[in-house]
Scaffold this motif. Structure first.
Motif, PDB file in Angstrom:
ATOM      1  N   ALA A  80       0.858  -1.181   0.000  1.00 27.75           N
ATOM      2  CA  ALA A  80       0.000   0.000   0.000  1.00 27.75           C
ATOM      3  C   ALA A  80       0.894   1.230   0.000  1.00 27.75           C
ATOM      4  CB  ALA A  80      -0.925   0.018   1.207  1.00 27.75           C
ATOM      5  N   THR A  81       0.712   2.118  -0.956  1.00 27.22           N
ATOM      6  CA  THR A  81       1.510   3.334  -1.049  1.00 27.22           C
ATOM      7  C   THR A  81       0.716   4.530  -0.533  1.00 27.22           C
ATOM      8  OG1 THR A  81       0.782   3.870  -3.302  1.00 27.22           O
ATOM      9  CG2 THR A  81       2.698   2.419  -3.076  1.00 27.22           C
ATOM     10  N   ARG A  82       1.441   5.592  -0.206  1.00 23.73           N
ATOM     11  CA  ARG A  82       0.869   6.851   0.281  1.00 23.73           C
ATOM     12  C   ARG A  82      -0.077   6.629   1.465  1.00 23.73           C
ATOM     13  NH1 ARG A  82       2.602  10.723  -3.552  1.00 23.73           N
ATOM     14  NH2 ARG A  82       4.496   9.711  -4.329  1.00 23.73           N
ATOM     15  N   ALA A  83       0.392   5.838   2.405  1.00 23.95           N
ATOM     16  CA  ALA A  83      -0.388   5.528   3.597  1.00 23.95           C
ATOM     17  C   ALA A  83       0.059   6.416   4.756  1.00 23.95           C
ATOM     18  CB  ALA A  83      -0.221   4.059   3.973  1.00 23.95           C
ATOM     19  N   ASP A  84      -0.902   7.045   5.443  1.00 24.00           N
ATOM     20  CA  ASP A  84      -0.553   7.852   6.613  1.00 24.00           C
ATOM     21  C   ASP A  84      -0.492   6.967   7.856  1.00 24.00           C
ATOM     22  OD1 ASP A  84      -3.222   7.367   7.245  1.00 24.00           O
ATOM     23  OD2 ASP A  84      -3.885   9.387   6.701  1.00 24.00           O
ATOM     24  N   ALA A  85      -0.085   7.552   8.970  1.00 23.36           N
ATOM     25  CA  ALA A  85       0.116   6.777  10.197  1.00 23.36           C
ATOM     26  C   ALA A  85      -1.167   6.134  10.716  1.00 23.36           C
ATOM     27  CB  ALA A  85       0.750   7.668  11.273  1.00 23.36           C
ATOM     28  N   PRO A  86      -2.319   6.839  10.741  1.00 21.78           N
ATOM     29  CA  PRO A  86      -3.544   6.183  11.211  1.00 21.78           C
ATOM     30  C   PRO A  86      -3.940   4.979  10.366  1.00 21.78           C
ATOM     31  CG  PRO A  86      -3.819   8.560  11.252  1.00 21.78           C
ATOM     32  CD  PRO A  86      -2.541   8.288  10.531  1.00 21.78           C
ATOM     33  N   THR A  87      -3.769   5.089   9.055  1.00 18.83           N
ATOM     34  CA  THR A  87      -4.066   3.962   8.179  1.00 18.83           C
ATOM     35  C   THR A  87      -3.125   2.805   8.467  1.00 18.83           C
ATOM     36  OG1 THR A  87      -4.938   5.376   6.421  1.00 18.83           O
ATOM     37  CG2 THR A  87      -4.139   3.203   5.763  1.00 18.83           C
TER      38      THR A  87
END
Length: 253
Positions: A80-87
């Protein structure tokens, strides 16, 4: 499902260790699985040799987690790319074997059998500020079982830094160069090596860089004929293409 797992499934049916009905159930989600908010392409590895990848930006953490979980259940490697910390926190809670790479903003899950890497990619960043995009490329290539050499902060403002690592460039099948500002580094690298150079313009720079547009145009106008260009900040796209080139090059050698 990739080619190897499909062959294993067919062999299991042939040997009688799995019933045709059970095998049919395993194949029920080919070529894709409709989960309402997404249609997951489980068939992609069979067509292209590389699995579908999740673009997490714009998706809710719940959506990304469900897609990631469904793909993990198929036995494939997952990215998974461009994932933020909550995700990332939600995905890792659901799949503890998944790994979050914060600088690359990528989540990976390695499930395929470990084998010798196929092909070799050198990944360069012009400056430290370009490293997140270079890391996205590196994480992608490594998940897809390609050897990666990282060579960071070797931009043209101090050309001796690039010349000091020139020997390491000659060992690669393909080179990815991430640069912002005026985007000059790929042209210089292209003039030093006899392999494809994939240029990645980054959105790093002051006002007149226009969020990477200046680097993009500079790279598109490169006078080094072995330089090709992907979109701004597209480290993933550069790595995906580089992996295919490196695999093809390794097969010929």
């Amino acid at each position: 499902m990739n080619k190897a797992t499909l062959l294993e499934l067919l062999a299991a049916v042939q040997s009688g260790t799995i019933t045709p009905a059970a095998a049919s159930q395993r194949l029920a989600d080919m070529p894709y699985e409709d989960i309402g908010h997404a249609r997951i392409d489980h068939h992609r590895s069979l067509r292209t040799g590389l699995p579908e990848v999740i673009y997490a930006q714009g998706k809710s953490p719940e959506q990304t987690t469900e897609i990631f979980t469904r793909m993990a259940a198929s036995g494939t490697d997952v990215l998974a790319t461009r994932a933020d910390a909550p995700t990332a926190s939600m995905v890792v809670a659901a799949i503890p074997a998944a790994i979050y790479h914060p600088k690359a903003r990528a989540i990976t899950l390695k499930q395929s059998t470990a084998t010798e890497p196929t092909g070799h990619i050198a990944i360069l960043s012009a400056g430290t500020s370009d490293q997140p995009i270079a890391e996205e490329a590196a994480v992608t290539a490594e998940l897809f079982n390609t050897k990666v050499t990282r060579l960071f902060d070797v931009g043209v403002a101090g050309l001796h830094r690039l010349l000091d690592v020139r020997d390491q460039l000659t060992n690669a099948n393909v080179i990815i160069v991430c640069a912002g500002m005026e985007g000059a580094l790929p042209s210089v690298v292209g003039g030093l090596v006899g392999v494809p150079v994939i240029a990645v313009p980054t959105s790093v720079g002051y006002g007149a860089s226009f969020d990477g547009a200046a680097a993009l145009l500079g790279m598109l106008n490169s006078c080094s004929p072995n330089v090709t260009v992907v979109n701004i900040d597209n480290g993933f796209g550069a790595a995906y293409t580089a992996v295919l080139i490196a695999r093809a090059s390794a097969r010929r050698s």
